[in-house]
Design a protein around this motif. Structure first.
Motif, PDB file in Angstrom:
ATOM      1  N   MET A   1       0.821  -1.188   0.000  1.00 49.55           N
ATOM      2  CA  MET A   1       0.000   0.000   0.000  1.00 49.55           C
ATOM      3  C   MET A   1       0.868   1.257   0.000  1.00 49.55           C
ATOM      4  SD  MET A   1      -3.123   0.885   0.038  1.00 49.55           S
ATOM      5  CE  MET A   1      -4.283   2.072   0.509  1.00 49.55           C
ATOM      6  N   ARG A   2       1.955   1.213   0.749  1.00 46.86           N
ATOM      7  CA  ARG A   2       2.841   2.367   0.832  1.00 46.86           C
ATOM      8  C   ARG A   2       3.458   2.671  -0.533  1.00 46.86           C
ATOM      9  NH1 ARG A   2       6.950   2.596   5.580  1.00 46.86           N
ATOM     10  NH2 ARG A   2       5.429   3.992   6.468  1.00 46.86           N
ATOM     11  N   ASN A   3       3.885   1.621  -1.257  1.00 42.82           N
ATOM     12  CA  ASN A   3       4.465   1.816  -2.588  1.00 42.82           C
ATOM     13  C   ASN A   3       3.434   2.388  -3.558  1.00 42.82           C
ATOM     14  OD1 ASN A   3       6.999   0.924  -1.888  1.00 42.82           O
ATOM     15  ND2 ASN A   3       6.559  -1.210  -2.405  1.00 42.82           N
ATOM     16  N   PHE A   4       2.191   1.943  -3.434  1.00 39.64           N
ATOM     17  CA  PHE A   4       1.134   2.464  -4.305  1.00 39.64           C
ATOM     18  C   PHE A   4       0.947   3.960  -4.091  1.00 39.64           C
ATOM     19  CE2 PHE A   4      -3.341   3.670  -4.739  1.00 39.64           C
ATOM     20  CZ  PHE A   4      -3.491   3.478  -6.104  1.00 39.64           C
ATOM     21  N   LEU A   5       0.901   4.389  -2.846  1.00 40.31           N
ATOM     22  CA  LEU A   5       0.722   5.813  -2.551  1.00 40.31           C
ATOM     23  C   LEU A   5       1.907   6.640  -3.039  1.00 40.31           C
ATOM     24  CD1 LEU A   5      -0.888   5.700   0.993  1.00 40.31           C
ATOM     25  CD2 LEU A   5      -1.982   6.293  -1.164  1.00 40.31           C
ATOM     26  N   LYS A   6       3.123   6.137  -2.869  1.00 38.01           N
ATOM     27  CA  LYS A   6       4.305   6.850  -3.365  1.00 38.01           C
ATOM     28  C   LYS A   6       4.230   7.008  -4.878  1.00 38.01           C
ATOM     29  CE  LYS A   6       7.696   5.654   0.183  1.00 38.01           C
ATOM     30  NZ  LYS A   6       8.957   4.931   0.453  1.00 38.01           N
ATOM     31  N   HIS A   7       3.887   5.919  -5.554  1.00 38.19           N
ATOM     32  CA  HIS A   7       3.783   5.970  -7.017  1.00 38.19           C
ATOM     33  C   HIS A   7       2.651   6.902  -7.451  1.00 38.19           C
ATOM     34  CE1 HIS A   7       4.086   4.732 -11.144  1.00 38.19           C
ATOM     35  NE2 HIS A   7       2.800   4.396 -11.151  1.00 38.19           N
ATOM     36  N   LYS A  10       3.704  10.548  -7.168  1.00 40.42           N
ATOM     37  CA  LYS A  10       4.771  10.913  -8.094  1.00 40.42           C
ATOM     38  C   LYS A  10       4.326  10.840  -9.550  1.00 40.42           C
ATOM     39  CE  LYS A  10       8.625   9.658  -5.130  1.00 40.42           C
ATOM     40  NZ  LYS A  10       9.830   8.837  -4.986  1.00 40.42           N
ATOM     41  N   ASP A  11       3.193  10.216  -9.812  1.00 43.24           N
ATOM     42  CA  ASP A  11       2.689  10.043 -11.175  1.00 43.24           C
ATOM     43  C   ASP A  11       2.238  11.389 -11.734  1.00 43.24           C
ATOM     44  OD1 ASP A  11       1.833   8.931 -13.530  1.00 43.24           O
ATOM     45  OD2 ASP A  11      -0.096   8.281 -12.725  1.00 43.24           O
ATOM     46  N   GLU A  12       2.724  11.752 -12.915  1.00 43.58           N
ATOM     47  CA  GLU A  12       2.375  13.021 -13.543  1.00 43.58           C
ATOM     48  C   GLU A  12       1.684  12.811 -14.881  1.00 43.58           C
ATOM     49  OE1 GLU A  12       5.832  15.435 -13.799  1.00 43.58           O
ATOM     50  OE2 GLU A  12       6.100  15.538 -11.637  1.00 43.58           O
ATOM     51  N   SER A  13       1.098  11.660 -15.103  1.00 45.74           N
ATOM     52  CA  SER A  13       0.474  11.389 -16.395  1.00 45.74           C
ATOM     53  C   SER A  13      -0.778  12.223 -16.620  1.00 45.74           C
ATOM     54  CB  SER A  13       0.128   9.901 -16.514  1.00 45.74           C
ATOM     55  OG  SER A  13      -0.802   9.529 -15.518  1.00 45.74           O
TER      56      SER A  13
END
Length: 57
Positions: A1-7, A10-13
């Motif tokens: 879950m933590r990795n999902f929130l970080k991604h 940071k996602d700028e699409s």
């Protein structure tokens, strides 16, 4: 879950969509501000077109 929130953060699409929406909003605002001037120019163009159509053979 933590990795999902970080991604996710940071996602700028989606930035392209936001930029397009902002440009459209600015253009609509300019049209509203200069509405009378735009109408005058368009009316003048159409009057010129209709007066010149009789001259075309």
């Amino acid at each position: 879950m933590r990795n999902f929130l970080k991604h996710f953060f940071k996602d700028e699409s989606g930035m392209g969509v936001v930029e397009v929406i902002l440009i459209i909003v600015v253009l609509i605002g300019l049209v509203i501000i200069f509405q009378t001037q735009i109408k005058k120019v368009v009316d003048s163009i159409f009057k010129t077109i209709t007066s010149k159509t009789g001259q075309v053979k």
